[in-house]
Scaffold this motif. Structure first.
Motif, short mmCIF file in Angstrom:
data_model
loop_
_atom_site.label_atom_id
_atom_site.label_comp_id
_atom_site.label_asym_id
_atom_site.label_seq_id
_atom_site.Cartn_x
_atom_site.Cartn_y
_atom_site.Cartn_z
N PHE A 1 -1.12 -1.77 -0.82
CA PHE A 1 -1.74 -3.14 -0.46
C PHE A 1 -3.32 -2.99 -0.39
N GLU A 2 -3.97 -2.20 0.08
CA GLU A 2 -5.23 -2.04 0.23
C GLU A 2 -6.01 -1.65 -0.97
N ASN A 3 -5.48 -1.21 -2.01
CA ASN A 3 -6.04 -0.99 -3.41
C ASN A 3 -5.64 -1.74 -4.47
N VAL A 4 -4.72 -2.82 -4.31
CA VAL A 4 -4.56 -3.83 -5.45
C VAL A 4 -5.78 -4.53 -5.53
N ARG A 5 -6.30 -4.58 -6.76
CA ARG A 5 -7.86 -5.21 -7.22
C ARG A 5 -7.61 -5.84 -8.14
N ASP A 6 -8.03 -7.28 -7.97
CA ASP A 6 -8.37 -8.26 -9.25
C ASP A 6 -9.54 -7.88 -10.08
N LEU B 1 -10.22 -7.49 -3.34
CA LEU B 1 -8.92 -6.60 -2.66
C LEU B 1 -8.03 -7.73 -2.01
N PRO B 2 -7.29 -8.47 -2.79
CA PRO B 2 -6.69 -9.57 -2.06
C PRO B 2 -5.75 -9.13 -1.06
N LEU B 3 -5.00 -8.17 -0.95
CA LEU B 3 -4.25 -7.96 -0.03
C LEU B 3 -4.82 -7.02 1.13
N LEU B 4 -6.14 -6.59 0.95
CA LEU B 4 -6.94 -6.08 2.14
C LEU B 4 -7.72 -7.10 2.80
N ARG B 5 -7.91 -8.37 2.31
CA ARG B 5 -8.82 -9.09 2.73
C ARG B 5 -8.30 -10.14 4.05
N PRO B 6 -6.93 -10.34 3.94
CA PRO B 6 -6.37 -11.00 5.18
C PRO B 6 -6.55 -10.37 6.50
N ALA C 1 -0.48 -14.74 7.41
CA ALA C 1 -1.44 -14.31 6.60
C ALA C 1 -1.49 -13.53 5.48
N LEU C 2 -0.80 -12.21 5.77
CA LEU C 2 -0.46 -11.00 4.77
C LEU C 2 0.55 -11.36 3.83
N ALA C 3 1.69 -12.17 4.32
CA ALA C 3 2.83 -12.62 3.41
C ALA C 3 2.07 -13.72 2.50
N LEU C 4 1.44 -14.51 2.70
CA LEU C 4 0.79 -15.39 1.97
C LEU C 4 0.06 -14.67 0.66
N GLU C 5 -0.65 -13.68 0.88
CA GLU C 5 -1.32 -13.08 -0.30
C GLU C 5 -0.24 -12.00 -1.11
N VAL C 6 0.69 -11.33 -0.16
CA VAL C 6 1.40 -10.40 -0.82
C VAL C 6 2.44 -11.04 -1.49
N PHE C 7 2.98 -12.21 -1.16
CA PHE C 7 4.33 -12.72 -2.03
C PHE C 7 3.92 -12.90 -3.29
N PRO C 8 2.98 -13.37 -3.93
CA PRO C 8 2.95 -13.63 -5.57
C PRO C 8 2.88 -12.21 -6.07
N TYR C 9 2.47 -11.10 -5.62
CA TYR C 9 2.60 -9.93 -6.16
C TYR C 9 3.92 -9.21 -6.20
N LEU C 10 4.46 -9.45 -4.78
CA LEU C 10 6.12 -9.02 -4.63
C LEU C 10 6.91 -9.86 -5.63
N PRO D 1 -2.01 -6.73 -13.70
CA PRO D 1 -2.82 -5.41 -13.75
C PRO D 1 -3.42 -5.13 -12.46
N ALA D 2 -3.64 -6.06 -11.27
CA ALA D 2 -3.93 -5.83 -10.28
C ALA D 2 -3.00 -4.72 -9.46
N LEU D 3 -1.53 -4.88 -9.81
CA LEU D 3 -0.64 -3.94 -9.12
C LEU D 3 -1.11 -2.45 -9.80
N LEU D 4 -1.30 -2.48 -10.83
CA LEU D 4 -1.64 -1.25 -11.34
C LEU D 4 -2.81 -0.66 -10.67
N GLU D 5 -3.81 -1.12 -10.33
CA GLU D 5 -5.03 -0.85 -9.77
C GLU D 5 -4.62 0.03 -8.32
N GLY D 6 -3.44 -0.76 -7.65
CA GLY D 6 -2.98 -0.29 -6.30
C GLY D 6 -2.03 1.05 -6.52
N LEU D 7 -1.80 1.55 -7.63
CA LEU D 7 -0.96 2.63 -7.69
C LEU D 7 -1.41 3.65 -6.98
N THR D 8 -0.63 4.43 -6.19
CA THR D 8 -1.07 5.36 -5.35
C THR D 8 -0.32 6.71 -6.01
#
Length: 381
Positions: free
Chosen positions: A117-122, A127-132, A317-326, A342-349
């Motif tokens: 979550f913390e590395n998904v980057r637009d 960092l939309p999933l870290l922000r909330p 707050a978290l679900a509001l941001e996570v759900f579109p990517y999920l 591509p934001a999901l690719l940025e979060g790939l660990t």
């Protein structure tokens, strides 16, 4: 896709990453969602709420993980959860893997596709999933930390709420990112005099125009000691650290020498909680149940899941941001989701036994490749 939601088992962690409304939308789109019983209770969502939304309930974490293609969590898996995961599953959660080598071992050994979550980057760098959680952690850092100034919590009896005719209480905030700025806003609203230290001049300029009059900004220069910072810390009733300094750093914003000079009974709240990072004396993590310890008369607070204290608000707050990517992951799967979002690719660990998070590679001295290189190898991106 079949998605699985595990109940969090870290101490005093009550959040859940998906709401019944989200489950309804997923099942209406043809996906199935299995939720471990009790996963949402701490956030105010009952098992019946999830069942009514179309979710399936499972009595154990093993039942959830046995059939799920994608596992959704809030916090990173801990060692007792490692056996749950099956080779090739997708894990979508906060991971913070750079300081967790055993977690990285598990991700690689089981060839999990792990997206942090913390590395998904637009594309704009946000960092939309870290922000909330940063917003809530910043707010709660002041509200939770201030309790240890109260007499009945063993404090010196200082109120962070300003009183007419008395000197304003003083708060120092290190870092003016999302967490730091929201800590500043709460502290300023209480009436405290807030000294904010930030390394980026552009960030200071962007906040300065709308900041309350009782907020003072200071530009930090990382290559030399800062007298203004030392003076502010010495007189502070509370210090809130949101700056990111690597663990076990040779240099600290607040070292042991400076802690010795702080007011007795003052409080340090370390939101970032990198051990011996920004604050040299932060050498352990704490929990909501046992949140503090004392060094040279200064209270230290290093709870690693601060938003967990307000689990309903934090979960929503978290679900509001996570759900579109999920939804992209569920609708399209791996690897197509990386092409579409591509934001999901940025979060790939990690993926297919390859480490792709450079901070984990550097800090743990492991081989790693970029997410783009990894998926190109695997799928010809």
């Amino acid at each position: 896709m079949r998605l699985g939601v595990l109940k969090e088992i870290k101490p005093q962690e009550f959040r859940v990453a998906i709401t019944p409304e989200n489950v309804h939308d997923l099942t209406a789109a043809g996906h199935s969602v299995v939720i471990q019983q009790g996963a949402g209770l701490g956030a105010g969502f009952s098992d019946e709420d999830y069942r009514a939304a179309g979710g399936d309930l499972a009595g154990s974490a093993h039942e959830v993980a046995q059939t799920a293609e994608l596992i959704l969590k809030v916090k990173e898996p801990i060692e007792e959860e490692f056996p749950l995961f099956r080779r090739g599953q997708v894990l979508f959660a906060y991971l913070h893997s750079e300081t967790r080598p055993k977690l990285v071992d598990m991700l690689l050994e089981k060839h999990l596709t792990a997206i942090a979550f913390e590395n998904v980057r637009d594309s704009d760098g946000s960092l939309p999933l870290l922000r909330p959680m940063s917003v809530i952690a910043g707010q709660q850092a002041v509200l939770q930390g201030m309790q240890f100034l109260w007499n009945h919590r063993g404090g010196v009896g200082t109120s962070l709420v300003a009183y007419p005719g008395l000197d304003r209480p003083r708060i120092v905030v290190l870092g003016a990112g999302e967490a730091g700025w929201h800590a500043t806003r709460v502290a300023a609203a209480l009436g405290a005099l807030v000294h904010v230290f930030e390394i980026q001049g552009t960030r200071i300029r962007s906040l300065w125009e709308t900041a309350p009059a009782n907020v003072v900004f200071h530009r930090l220069h990382g290559d030399r000691p800062d007298r203004a910072l030392e003076e502010a810390v010495i007189h502070a009733d509370m210090v809130v650290n949101t700056a990111t300094v690597p663990p076990q750093s040779e240099r600290h914003l607040i070292d042991r020498r400076l802690v010795r000079r702080m007011k007795k009974g003052s409080v340090i709240v370390d939101v970032t909680a990198n051990l011996q990072g920004a604050v040299e004396t932060i050498d352990r993590y704490t929990t909501h149940k046992d949140p503090i310890w004392e060094v040279d008369g200064v209270i230290h607070y290093a709870v690693t899941n601060i938003p967990g204290a307000v689990a309903r608000t934090a979960s929503q707050a978290l679900a509001l941001e996570v759900f579109p990517y999920l939804r992209v992951l569920a609708d399209h799967g791996i690897p197509e989701a990386f092409r579409i979002e591509p934001a999901l690719l940025e979060g790939l660990t990690a993926v297919n036994g390859i480490l792709t998070w450079h901070e984990a590679g550097r800090f743990q001295k492991r081989p790693w490749v970029s997410p783009r290189e990894a998926v190109t190898r695997l799928w010809g991106f």
